[in-house]
Design a protein around this motif. Structure first.
Motif, short mmCIF file in Angstrom:
data_model
loop_
_atom_site.label_atom_id
_atom_site.label_comp_id
_atom_site.label_asym_id
_atom_site.label_seq_id
_atom_site.Cartn_x
_atom_site.Cartn_y
_atom_site.Cartn_z
N GLY A 1 -55.12 44.46 69.70
CA GLY A 1 -55.43 45.24 68.50
C GLY A 1 -56.46 46.31 68.75
N GLY B 1 -49.82 43.88 61.38
CA GLY B 1 -50.56 42.66 61.66
C GLY B 1 -49.83 41.37 61.37
N TRP C 1 -56.47 44.39 51.83
CA TRP C 1 -57.88 44.49 52.21
C TRP C 1 -58.76 44.82 51.02
CZ3 TRP C 1 -61.19 48.75 52.01
CH2 TRP C 1 -62.42 48.59 52.68
N GLU D 1 -50.34 43.47 56.33
CA GLU D 1 -50.11 44.77 56.95
C GLU D 1 -48.93 44.68 57.93
OE1 GLU D 1 -54.81 46.17 56.84
OE2 GLU D 1 -53.94 45.41 58.70
N HIS E 1 -64.82 41.86 62.33
CA HIS E 1 -64.27 40.87 61.40
C HIS E 1 -64.85 39.51 61.76
CE1 HIS E 1 -60.30 43.38 60.87
NE2 HIS E 1 -61.40 44.05 60.54
N SER F 1 -59.21 49.16 66.41
CA SER F 1 -57.81 48.81 66.14
C SER F 1 -56.97 50.03 65.80
CB SER F 1 -57.74 47.78 65.01
OG SER F 1 -58.52 48.18 63.90
N ASN G 1 -56.31 35.96 54.49
CA ASN G 1 -56.62 37.15 55.27
C ASN G 1 -55.82 38.34 54.77
OD1 ASN G 1 -54.19 37.69 57.44
ND2 ASN G 1 -54.31 35.53 56.87
N TRP G 2 -56.25 39.53 55.16
CA TRP G 2 -55.52 40.74 54.77
C TRP G 2 -54.61 41.25 55.88
CZ3 TRP G 2 -60.83 41.06 55.88
CH2 TRP G 2 -61.18 41.84 56.98
N THR G 3 -54.87 40.87 57.13
CA THR G 3 -54.06 41.37 58.24
C THR G 3 -52.60 40.96 58.10
OG1 THR G 3 -56.01 41.27 59.67
CG2 THR G 3 -53.90 41.46 60.75
N GLN H 1 -60.71 35.42 56.50
CA GLN H 1 -61.10 36.61 57.24
C GLN H 1 -61.98 37.48 56.35
OE1 GLN H 1 -57.80 39.25 57.88
NE2 GLN H 1 -58.83 40.48 59.45
#
Length: 417
Positions: free
Chosen positions: A338, A38, A64, A35, A302, A262, A30-32, A85
């Protein structure tokens, strides 16, 4: 010696059978997790599943902008994660990976239809297969910063494009070092979203109902010309991507930008004030040409996909992880915290969702969101690049709006044949 060899062989086979399956560790790409806003939230999801099961979860984080590329690279090397994700609009692209699972076969079609409303469940459907489950949902729409508008002396939320531009000019002239509108001016995937919304606002379809491009029409050129004018008059700035706009917004250097629900979480984090800052984040309708126009917005969400034959059973560790993070106990806090909608039937009916003023305001502003017309195309990634390149060329003054629109029209006609 023969007896010894047979005995050793039997012992090794028994030992091999006794080794725990590696599937007990779920890889979640996932990319969250990459961050700042996140990482702790994803870690909490993984820790919750580890505490409630015999399984661990390992985060595989990519930015992302890089995650789709790395999914295909991993497919080639047979190192795909168990769960991934995916941005909803990119699902048709990810669905081309051979190892993706049809989740109707994993969880049961009837069970999924009972768990999700039809509209949200459709977010995960490609070519008749349920290749993903919705995780969080909403739209791409505009947000305004109450503190910045008050500092600039802007009264109320602008409703028309003319009022919007006037508000931007006040911010430019009164808020030092500001970028009044955090328009995406780099990263083709980000530029695409701002461009789509303004093209629709000015009356261009981008890709019409007949599947043909409509970007160098009078309306299409007007949309690009409007964006270029904002850049030329210092109402937006070069080298701005969505993460940059989020940071500037939270630091009260930007008054408006497009984002998903978000946005409130990013503003809270970048302001340094946490949730106390959320009342300053105001969801608003995209300004329209006329006061009675229909504001433009893009459907957003998502989704979660699963890969690999080892996960094709509903009792696999990966399937358990997916259902865990979609449970009310986990999903409601994650989504609402979020600033997004939790897409299961039970979560949507919860008091937490119904009493959230921010989500209520967002839903009211999302009058008629439209699907991203580029994402479902088999060459959607290439077309996103074409649009981003030509729009950026106009924004940087390398081409006139008309030249950029004409060149984009020709490139799209060829790509869409």
């Amino acid at each position: 010696m023969k007896l010894i060899r047979e005995t050793l062989t039997a012992g090794l086979l028994a030992a091999a059978v006794a080794v725990p399956a590696q599937a007990d560790t779920v890889e979640f790409m996932n990319w969250t997790f990459t961050e700042d806003s996140g990482r702790d939230r994803i870690q909490a999801l993984m820790d919750n599943y580890a505490a409630s099961s015999d399984h661990e979860v390992e985060a595989i984080g990519y930015a992302w902008s890089d995650i789709n590329k790395n999914a295909f690279l991993r497919a080639r090397t047979n190192t795909l994660p168990d769960v991934m994700q995916v941005q909803g609009r990119f699902l048709p692209t990810i669905a081309n990976i051979d190892q993706i699972l049809d989740l109707n076969e994993v969880f049961g079609k009837d069970a999924l239809e009972a768990q999700f409303p039809p509209g949200f469940l459709a977010m995960g459907q490609v070519d008749g297969k349920q290749v993903a489950l919705p995780w969080i949902a909403g739209t791409i729409g505009m947000v305004a910063n109450k503190q910045v508008l008050e500092a600039a002396g802007v009264d109320g939320i602008p409703e028309t494009v003319e009022e919007f531009r006037a508000a931007l000019e006040k911010v430019r002239d009164t808020v030092p070092n500001s970028v009044p509108y955090g328009m995406a001016t780099k990263n083709n995937n980000s530029i695409l979203l701002d461009y789509l919304i303004w093209a629709w606002t000015f009356g261009a379809d981008v890709i019409g109902p007949d599947g043909k491009p409509d970007v160098n029409s009078e309306a299409g050129v007007a949309a690009i010309d409007f964006m270029v004018g904002l850049m030329n008059d210092r109402l937006s700035a070069p080298e701005i991507d969505r993460p940059d706009a989020r940071r500037l917004f939270g630091q009260e250097a930007t008054a408006f930008y497009f984002d998903a629900p978000s946005a409130k979480k990013f503003a809270a984090d970048f302001s340094g004030q946490g949730d106390a800052y959320i009342p300053n984040v105001m969801p608003m309708e995209t300004p329209t040409l006329a006061a009675d126009g229909t504001p433009a917005a893009i459907q957003w969400g998502h989704v979660l996909v699963m890969f690999g034959d080892d996960n094709a059973s509903g009792d696999s560790a990966a399937a358990g992880f997916v259902q865990n993070i979609l449970s009310d106990e986990v999903l409601i806090d994650f989504a609402v915290g979020g600033g997004a909608l939790p897409p299961t039937t039970s979560a949507l009916a919860s008091d937490t969702v119904k009493s959230d003023a921010y989500l209520t305001a967002w839903a009211e502003a999302a009058v008629a969101p439209r699907p991203n017309p580029i994402a479902p195309l088999s060459n959607g990634g290439a077309i996103s690049d074409m649009i981003g390149e030509e729009v950026q060329a106009a924004l940087l003054g390398q081409k006139s709006p008309q030249e950029a629109a004409d060149d984009l029209q020709a490139r799209l006609e060829e790509a869409l044949e």
